[in-house]
Design a protein around this motif. Structure first.
Motif, PDB file in Angstrom:
ATOM      1  N   ARG A  28      -5.830  -2.659   7.301  1.00  0.00           N
ATOM      2  CA  ARG A  28      -7.109  -1.931   7.303  1.00  0.00           C
ATOM      3  C   ARG A  28      -7.755  -1.955   5.924  1.00  0.00           C
ATOM      4  O   ARG A  28      -8.967  -2.031   5.803  1.00  0.00           O
ATOM      5  CB  ARG A  28      -6.892  -0.498   7.748  1.00  0.00           C
ATOM      6  CG  ARG A  28      -6.713  -0.362   9.223  1.00  0.00           C
ATOM      7  CD  ARG A  28      -6.659   1.080   9.631  1.00  0.00           C
ATOM      8  NE  ARG A  28      -6.443   1.181  11.062  1.00  0.00           N
ATOM      9  CZ  ARG A  28      -6.058   2.262  11.668  1.00  0.00           C
ATOM     10  NH1 ARG A  28      -5.833   3.365  10.969  1.00  0.00           N
ATOM     11  NH2 ARG A  28      -5.893   2.272  12.965  1.00  0.00           N
ATOM     12  N   LYS A  29      -6.939  -1.874   4.902  1.00  0.00           N
ATOM     13  CA  LYS A  29      -7.466  -1.902   3.538  1.00  0.00           C
ATOM     14  C   LYS A  29      -7.986  -3.290   3.181  1.00  0.00           C
ATOM     15  O   LYS A  29      -9.025  -3.422   2.538  1.00  0.00           O
ATOM     16  CB  LYS A  29      -6.367  -1.490   2.556  1.00  0.00           C
ATOM     17  CG  LYS A  29      -6.831  -1.410   1.139  1.00  0.00           C
ATOM     18  CD  LYS A  29      -5.714  -0.992   0.209  1.00  0.00           C
ATOM     19  CE  LYS A  29      -6.200  -1.000  -1.223  1.00  0.00           C
ATOM     20  NZ  LYS A  29      -5.104  -0.759  -2.157  1.00  0.00           N
ATOM     21  N   GLU A  30      -7.291  -4.316   3.617  1.00  0.00           N
ATOM     22  CA  GLU A  30      -7.657  -5.703   3.298  1.00  0.00           C
ATOM     23  C   GLU A  30      -8.294  -6.404   4.504  1.00  0.00           C
ATOM     24  O   GLU A  30      -8.030  -7.570   4.765  1.00  0.00           O
ATOM     25  CB  GLU A  30      -6.399  -6.473   2.861  1.00  0.00           C
ATOM     26  CG  GLU A  30      -5.690  -5.888   1.678  1.00  0.00           C
ATOM     27  CD  GLU A  30      -6.441  -6.075   0.382  1.00  0.00           C
ATOM     28  OE1 GLU A  30      -7.293  -6.986   0.307  1.00  0.00           O
ATOM     29  OE2 GLU A  30      -6.180  -5.315  -0.560  1.00  0.00           O
ATOM     30  N   TRP A  31      -9.175  -5.703   5.216  1.00  0.00           N
ATOM     31  CA  TRP A  31      -9.753  -6.246   6.441  1.00  0.00           C
ATOM     32  C   TRP A  31     -10.573  -7.512   6.189  1.00  0.00           C
ATOM     33  O   TRP A  31     -10.601  -8.416   7.022  1.00  0.00           O
ATOM     34  CB  TRP A  31     -10.603  -5.196   7.139  1.00  0.00           C
ATOM     35  CG  TRP A  31     -11.793  -4.757   6.331  1.00  0.00           C
ATOM     36  CD1 TRP A  31     -11.846  -3.729   5.450  1.00  0.00           C
ATOM     37  CD2 TRP A  31     -13.091  -5.346   6.332  1.00  0.00           C
ATOM     38  NE1 TRP A  31     -13.089  -3.634   4.890  1.00  0.00           N
ATOM     39  CE2 TRP A  31     -13.875  -4.613   5.417  1.00  0.00           C
ATOM     40  CE3 TRP A  31     -13.668  -6.403   7.003  1.00  0.00           C
ATOM     41  CZ2 TRP A  31     -15.197  -4.931   5.163  1.00  0.00           C
ATOM     42  CZ3 TRP A  31     -14.998  -6.716   6.753  1.00  0.00           C
ATOM     43  CH2 TRP A  31     -15.749  -5.978   5.840  1.00  0.00           C
ATOM     44  N   MET A  57       3.910   0.964  10.183  1.00  0.00           N
ATOM     45  CA  MET A  57       2.728   1.733   9.837  1.00  0.00           C
ATOM     46  C   MET A  57       2.141   1.273   8.510  1.00  0.00           C
ATOM     47  O   MET A  57       0.952   1.239   8.347  1.00  0.00           O
ATOM     48  CB  MET A  57       3.115   3.219   9.797  1.00  0.00           C
ATOM     49  CG  MET A  57       1.955   4.128   9.657  1.00  0.00           C
ATOM     50  SD  MET A  57       0.920   4.050  11.121  1.00  0.00           S
ATOM     51  CE  MET A  57      -0.178   5.351  10.806  1.00  0.00           C
ATOM     52  N   ARG A  58       2.981   0.914   7.593  1.00  0.00           N
ATOM     53  CA  ARG A  58       2.511   0.481   6.287  1.00  0.00           C
ATOM     54  C   ARG A  58       1.736  -0.825   6.389  1.00  0.00           C
ATOM     55  O   ARG A  58       0.748  -1.018   5.688  1.00  0.00           O
ATOM     56  CB  ARG A  58       3.699   0.344   5.347  1.00  0.00           C
ATOM     57  CG  ARG A  58       3.336   0.105   3.928  1.00  0.00           C
ATOM     58  CD  ARG A  58       4.548   0.357   3.037  1.00  0.00           C
ATOM     59  NE  ARG A  58       4.335  -0.136   1.714  1.00  0.00           N
ATOM     60  CZ  ARG A  58       3.778   0.576   0.740  1.00  0.00           C
ATOM     61  NH1 ARG A  58       3.399   1.802   0.977  1.00  0.00           N
ATOM     62  NH2 ARG A  58       3.627   0.065  -0.451  1.00  0.00           N
ATOM     63  N   LEU A  85      -0.036  -1.862   8.998  1.00  0.00           N
ATOM     64  CA  LEU A  85      -1.335  -1.554   9.593  1.00  0.00           C
ATOM     65  C   LEU A  85      -2.295  -0.965   8.555  1.00  0.00           C
ATOM     66  O   LEU A  85      -3.480  -1.319   8.528  1.00  0.00           O
ATOM     67  CB  LEU A  85      -1.147  -0.597  10.767  1.00  0.00           C
ATOM     68  CG  LEU A  85      -2.401  -0.263  11.571  1.00  0.00           C
ATOM     69  CD1 LEU A  85      -2.999  -1.533  12.168  1.00  0.00           C
ATOM     70  CD2 LEU A  85      -2.075   0.737  12.648  1.00  0.00           C
ATOM     71  N   GLU A  86      -1.793  -0.095   7.718  1.00  0.00           N
ATOM     72  CA  GLU A  86      -2.624   0.479   6.651  1.00  0.00           C
ATOM     73  C   GLU A  86      -3.090  -0.603   5.683  1.00  0.00           C
ATOM     74  O   GLU A  86      -4.243  -0.598   5.243  1.00  0.00           O
ATOM     75  CB  GLU A  86      -1.847   1.549   5.899  1.00  0.00           C
ATOM     76  CG  GLU A  86      -1.591   2.809   6.698  1.00  0.00           C
ATOM     77  CD  GLU A  86      -0.705   3.778   5.956  1.00  0.00           C
ATOM     78  OE1 GLU A  86      -0.415   3.548   4.760  1.00  0.00           O
ATOM     79  OE2 GLU A  86      -0.287   4.774   6.569  1.00  0.00           O
ATOM     80  N   ARG A  87      -2.185  -1.506   5.359  1.00  0.00           N
ATOM     81  CA  ARG A  87      -2.533  -2.597   4.438  1.00  0.00           C
ATOM     82  C   ARG A  87      -3.599  -3.508   5.042  1.00  0.00           C
ATOM     83  O   ARG A  87      -4.516  -3.949   4.363  1.00  0.00           O
ATOM     84  CB  ARG A  87      -1.261  -3.391   4.108  1.00  0.00           C
ATOM     85  CG  ARG A  87      -1.446  -4.522   3.176  1.00  0.00           C
ATOM     86  CD  ARG A  87      -1.696  -4.031   1.781  1.00  0.00           C
ATOM     87  NE  ARG A  87      -1.778  -5.158   0.888  1.00  0.00           N
ATOM     88  CZ  ARG A  87      -1.770  -5.064  -0.398  1.00  0.00           C
ATOM     89  NH1 ARG A  87      -1.664  -3.888  -0.960  1.00  0.00           N
ATOM     90  NH2 ARG A  87      -1.860  -6.115  -1.153  1.00  0.00           N
TER      91      ARG A  87
END
Length: 85
Positions: A8-11, A1-2, A4-6
């Motif tokens: 999304r933040k660094e897309w 999960m971490r 995926l969040e990263r």
């Protein structure tokens, strides 16, 4: 999960890495005369997109005052210059 969040933040960086990897794997797409037509795409479409995006980011107070004045000057100069030709 971490992860995926990263991502999304660094897309944007993920997109750049994917574009570079794709160019490395299949360079024939971006050559002159290739399917992307970089002689047209980069020259006209990319430059127009950059100016369009920067225009969208202008504050409305700035665009109301400055754009109106500059467009009036441009139109009047253009109209008067083309009357005599």
């Amino acid at each position: 999960m971490r992860l995926l969040e990263r991502m999304r933040k660094e897309w944007f960086m993920v997109g750049i890495v994917l574009a570079i990897a794709g160019a490395k794997l299949e360079p024939s797409i971006g050559v002159n005369g290739g399917p992307l037509k970089p002689e047209i795409t980069v020259s006209y479409i990319a430059v127009a997109t950059i100016f369009f995006n920067s225009g969208l980011s202008l504050k409305t107070e700035f665009t109301d005052s400055r754009l109106h004045a500059s467009s009036c000057v441009f139109c009047s100069d253009f109209n008067q210059g083309s009357w005599w030709k």
